[in-house]
Design an enzyme around this catalytic site. Sequence first.
Site, mmCIF file in Angstrom:
data_model
loop_
_atom_site.group_PDB
_atom_site.id
_atom_site.type_symbol
_atom_site.label_atom_id
_atom_site.label_comp_id
_atom_site.label_asym_id
_atom_site.label_seq_id
_atom_site.Cartn_x
_atom_site.Cartn_y
_atom_site.Cartn_z
ATOM 1 N N TYR A 1 35.575 42.237 43.239
ATOM 2 C CA TYR A 1 35.310 43.841 43.652
ATOM 3 C C TYR A 1 35.034 43.933 45.345
ATOM 4 C CZ TYR A 1 34.210 43.943 38.786
ATOM 5 O OH TYR A 1 34.444 43.793 37.323
ATOM 6 N N LYS B 1 42.754 41.417 33.631
ATOM 7 C CA LYS B 1 43.559 42.235 34.639
ATOM 8 C C LYS B 1 44.384 41.022 35.038
ATOM 9 C CE LYS B 1 40.494 45.927 35.824
ATOM 10 N NZ LYS B 1 39.769 46.507 36.750
ATOM 11 N N SER C 1 37.528 43.069 33.285
ATOM 12 C CA SER C 1 38.533 42.954 34.102
ATOM 13 C C SER C 1 39.251 41.645 34.378
ATOM 14 C CB SER C 1 38.007 43.214 35.508
ATOM 15 O OG SER C 1 38.004 44.722 35.739
ATOM 16 N N VAL D 1 32.843 43.074 34.228
ATOM 17 C CA VAL D 1 31.619 43.795 33.928
ATOM 18 C C VAL D 1 30.878 43.475 32.821
ATOM 19 C CG1 VAL D 1 32.232 45.953 35.722
ATOM 20 C CG2 VAL D 1 32.673 46.045 33.034
ATOM 21 N N TYR E 1 45.324 50.250 28.647
ATOM 22 C CA TYR E 1 44.274 49.663 29.637
ATOM 23 C C TYR E 1 42.848 49.155 28.848
ATOM 24 C CZ TYR E 1 41.006 49.365 33.303
ATOM 25 O OH TYR E 1 40.071 49.171 34.288
HETATM 26 N N1 GLU Z 1 37.192 48.592 31.733
HETATM 27 C C1 GLU Z 1 36.277 48.310 32.571
HETATM 28 C C2 GLU Z 1 36.670 49.865 33.683
HETATM 29 O O1 GLU Z 1 37.598 50.199 33.681
HETATM 30 C C3 GLU Z 1 36.849 47.110 33.621
HETATM 31 C C4 GLU Z 1 35.781 46.998 34.822
HETATM 32 C C5 GLU Z 1 35.647 45.651 35.132
HETATM 33 O O2 GLU Z 1 35.255 44.680 34.700
HETATM 34 O O3 GLU Z 1 35.767 45.581 36.407
HETATM 35 O O4 GLU Z 1 35.516 50.353 34.025
#
Ligand code: GLU
Length: 304
Positions: A240, A66, A63, A258, A188
């Site tokens: 989160y 992102k 993430s 994660v 993604y």
């Molecule tokens: N690729 C992971 C998902 O979509 C990213 C999750 C993360 O790092 O928060 O579940």
Amino acid sequence: MNFKEIIQEIYLKIKPIEDNGQLASYIPELANVNPENFGIHISTLDRVDFGIGNCYDKFSIQSIAKVLSLCLAYRIVGENLWERVGVEPSGTSFNSLVQLETDNGIPRNPFINAGAIVISDILISNLENPKEDFLAFVRSLSSNSELNYSRKIAASEKTVGFRNTALCNFIKSFGNIENDPSEVLDFYFDLCSLEMNCKELSALFLFLANDGKNIVDNNQILTKSQTKRINALMLTCGFYDESGDFAFKVGVPGKSGVGGGIVAVHPNQYSIAVWSPKLNEKGNSYKGMRFLEEFTTRSGLSIF
Ligand code: GLU
């Protein structure tokens, strides 16, 4: 400020503590790492560059990517971006579907999966070769032409990406995805699979401590105002459902993934990356959170 001494001391203190966290096994390939890995690297605007532990081992930034896709989309479409995605903490888990129904397919923020999927859609609509162009952007930010996606991690996530598929289709039903959902998800999953080490990660994020300017080539990546907004989003939505806790205990903008990585930015001072793959119950690196809490306490360098 003696960053080296502070980091060494906290590293030695946190390394042996009991870590009851768990590896993120929902993506099978993410469970194939040594859970004891622990690395830290800091890059400062005064050119301090120091790392310790497994700071040269590459890991899946998940993430954290992102933030990079958001920066590129913001650079391309400007303020129109906020018509497609909100800027409020969600208070729900990163892969939740519930709010989308009442919010008519507009994700609460760009860092929950729903938001990052919409950002992926925006990039696909605006880039000629989305995967190559995004990678080129990341490489240019880091002056490192070696950075890459991990085929293994992306393929592994694709086999279990049912929730993300549901999110993308659901958002599409509200008209907030323009492209074919399978293309959006493919992009993604690739961006989430980006791999780098703590040294590369801290260097890469330093432009967010520098009013949006890359310190290596002086290239203005984002305007000062855009940089402020990205940092504000990292502070309020970067962890989160534990973002409030991170702001409370650590007090700088940051983003976790994660894969167990965390990058944190102190505007006008430094960028620091920590990696320890075992996650707490909120999905953030247990030791990474502990380390950063001590780091801003000991250094006195939080934004508050
Ligand atoms: N690729 C992971 C998902 O979509 C990213 C999750 C993360 O790092 O928060 O579940």
